[in-house]
Structure formats: C-alpha cells, structure tokens
Design a protein around this motif. Sequence first.
Motif, short mmCIF file in Angstrom:
data_model
loop_
_atom_site.label_atom_id
_atom_site.label_comp_id
_atom_site.label_asym_id
_atom_site.label_seq_id
_atom_site.Cartn_x
_atom_site.Cartn_y
_atom_site.Cartn_z
N ARG A 162 -7.35 24.71 2.33
CA ARG A 162 -8.41 25.51 2.94
C ARG A 162 -8.25 26.98 2.54
O ARG A 162 -7.14 27.45 2.28
N PRO A 163 -9.36 27.71 2.50
CA PRO A 163 -9.28 29.13 2.16
C PRO A 163 -8.32 29.86 3.10
O PRO A 163 -8.28 29.58 4.30
N GLY A 164 -7.57 30.81 2.54
CA GLY A 164 -6.65 31.59 3.35
C GLY A 164 -5.26 31.01 3.48
O GLY A 164 -4.34 31.69 3.93
N GLN A 165 -5.08 29.74 3.09
CA GLN A 165 -3.76 29.16 3.12
C GLN A 165 -2.93 29.65 1.92
O GLN A 165 -3.47 30.22 0.98
N THR A 166 -1.62 29.42 1.99
CA THR A 166 -0.72 29.91 0.95
C THR A 166 -0.12 28.75 0.17
O THR A 166 0.33 27.78 0.76
N LYS A 184 -6.65 29.73 -6.51
CA LYS A 184 -7.31 31.04 -6.46
C LYS A 184 -8.82 30.87 -6.28
O LYS A 184 -9.44 31.58 -5.49
N GLY A 187 -9.84 30.23 -2.74
CA GLY A 187 -9.62 31.28 -1.75
C GLY A 187 -8.25 31.28 -1.12
O GLY A 187 -8.05 31.85 -0.04
N ALA A 188 -7.26 30.67 -1.77
CA ALA A 188 -5.90 30.63 -1.23
C ALA A 188 -5.08 31.83 -1.69
O ALA A 188 -5.38 32.45 -2.71
N ARG A 189 -4.02 32.14 -0.94
CA ARG A 189 -3.02 33.12 -1.36
C ARG A 189 -1.99 32.37 -2.20
O ARG A 189 -1.59 31.26 -1.86
N ASP A 210 -0.96 36.24 -6.67
CA ASP A 210 -0.81 37.30 -5.66
C ASP A 210 0.62 37.80 -5.52
O ASP A 210 0.85 38.99 -5.31
N THR A 229 5.11 35.56 3.74
CA THR A 229 4.18 34.96 4.71
C THR A 229 4.46 35.39 6.14
O THR A 229 4.01 34.75 7.08
N ASP A 235 1.96 26.97 3.07
CA ASP A 235 1.26 25.74 3.48
C ASP A 235 1.45 24.61 2.47
O ASP A 235 1.51 23.44 2.87
#
Length: 346
Positions: A162-166, A184, A187-189, A210, A229, A235
């Motif tokens: 999901r977006p925003g997960q690492t 990328k 939308g992941a880190r 990143d 993190t 994640d």
Amino acid sequence: MATYNVFRLQSQGSHQNIKRSSEPIPTIEGHEILLKIRAVSLNYRDIAITKGQYPFPVKDQVIPCSDAAGEIFEVGSRVEGFKVGDRVIASFDGSNLYGPQKNWNHGHGGPVDGFLRQFAALPATAVVKVSDEAKLSFAQMAGLVCTGVTAWNALYGNIPLRPGQTVLFQGTGGVSLTGLMLAKAAGARTIITSSSDDKLEFVQKKYGVDHIINYKSTPDWAAEAKKITGGEGVDYILENGGSGTIKQSIECIKMGGSIAVIGFLAAAKQEDMPDVAGLALSKGCIVRGITVGSKQLLEELVQFVVTKGLEPPVEKTFGFSPEEVMAAYEYMQGGSHVGKICISIE
C-alpha cells in the motif's frame, strides 16, 4: 529443412560448456505459436545451473535461459487472440497459469529447454502480449520474467503493498532494482542495502531510492533500518541473502510485516544458523518463499509497467555470438552489475 542457431549446455560445471549448434526450426501444433526470440535476460539461476549448483532438476543438454521476449513468427490453427508480429513475453513456467507453482519440473532453462536460441515453439497460453504502444525494448521485456515477476509476487502475491509503506531491498541486482521501480511507482518509501558506496550512490541518483545503507560500514543494518522508520520497522523486505541475512531481516521487520525469501547468496555457517521459527513468531511476521510466479502475475506486472510508463533496469546488453554469450555469463558471474544483463538475438 530450415535451421536456426541454438546454444546448449553440454555438461554442468562451467558456462564454458555452453556450445552453439544448428538445429531444425521447430514446427508448431494447432495450440502453439512460433516465437522469434529477440532478447533474453540472465539471472543468478543461470550461473548456478551451469556450475551444477542449482538445487532443482536440470535436463541433460539443456538450452539455457528462462527469460525471453520476441515476436510471434507463426500462429497455430487453433490459437485465438494472437497474430504474426505481436510482441510477447514468455512466462517462466508454461504450466503455471495462476496460483502457486505446483513443482519444479516445468521452468524454462532448467528441466525444460530455455531460450538461448533464435526460435521456440510454445503453447499460446504461455506468452503474454505487450501492447504496441508500450515503449519497452525487447531486453527490457525479457527482464520482466524472473526478476520482475519475483518482485511483483513479493509485493503483491500475498498481502498487497500500500502507498506509504516501507520496503527494504537487499543488494542492487535485477530483483532489487525492479522491485524498487515498482515500489516507488506505488507510492512506497524505499531502502536499499549494498556493500558498495558507488553502487548506492548510482542507484540513489538514477532510480531515486529514498534511503541507502552500506552493510559493510554499517554491519548492524537492521538497527539503521529501524532508525529510518522511527523504530517501527519496515513493512516488506526482499530477502536475497538467505540464511546469512534472515536474522537481521526479522529484527527490522515491522510487527506483522512480510519477508519475501528470494535468494541464497549469503549462507550462514551451521553453528550460526538462526532460529527462524522463533524469530518469526516474535514478530508475528510472514516469511514467504518466492518461486518466481504465475502467468497471471506476469500479466498484472506488464499491465502495471506499461500503464505507469516504467523502464525496467537493463544495465548491459551483449550480442548472440559465442564470444558475446561467454562475455555475458562472465559479466553476470563477476557481480559488478547494477540491474539486468541481457543478450540480444538477431
């Protein structure tokens, strides 16, 4: 009878045992297509097979290479949805249309002949069409088979990213860089590890990762990942090392996170073998072995890559002469590459 050029591994032990010969061009049955192969990409699996170190079945005199893309040269009488000239990618295991891989008996370039040749007859169900609008070279298309599907399976084959997960990637090989590209775009880190500052700097500049960690200068890279993190952990981890790195992977995974076990590049000594069961239980995490993936996953991957306008990371492309094929294998074996190594077939 018309002939074509094909390379076969005469005996295991060294890539020097791959020899070129001429054979009759395959004929097709009604449910098949004749693929004119335009490019193949190499994987660590190909090196292991030539050395006799691959732990799964390999047929005698096998044609190497599992990853291929090309154009349809002929269409069987019962095939629908394809035409001569269509650009297609061949799936890793032609019998695995969806769901988990059933066994190790059908992967190209091992138990089944692969694609280091000019033509191959394949069931039409074993290829995925790439739209004419896609701005992908044949080398980039070939690079999506093992590395691409493996990375997609790791990120979307169980619990979808999901977006925003690492996501943490080990190393700068094809699986890691393709996974980085996908993560990328979603939308992941992203975090990537390597023992080379030069490689890390290159990947950060070219692919926009990143965060970078040099695991040689920072041996406790798990602690650094947790620091990045805010102490929560990552994640997802694409675990390329195996038993030698899995302990730190579990240390830095988030509670309930997912570790995709992909490679076995860093084996632990028997006396240092970690208690994976106990460690995984302590984190409530998923430790999941990845065996490439199905044709369905390849279709999903191709759609994502084309829709997002992504460019799979191909570092170097070699020619199809015996000398160039040897050079490609030697370059792969050297381990200095960043991204995919391919062979163009004309």
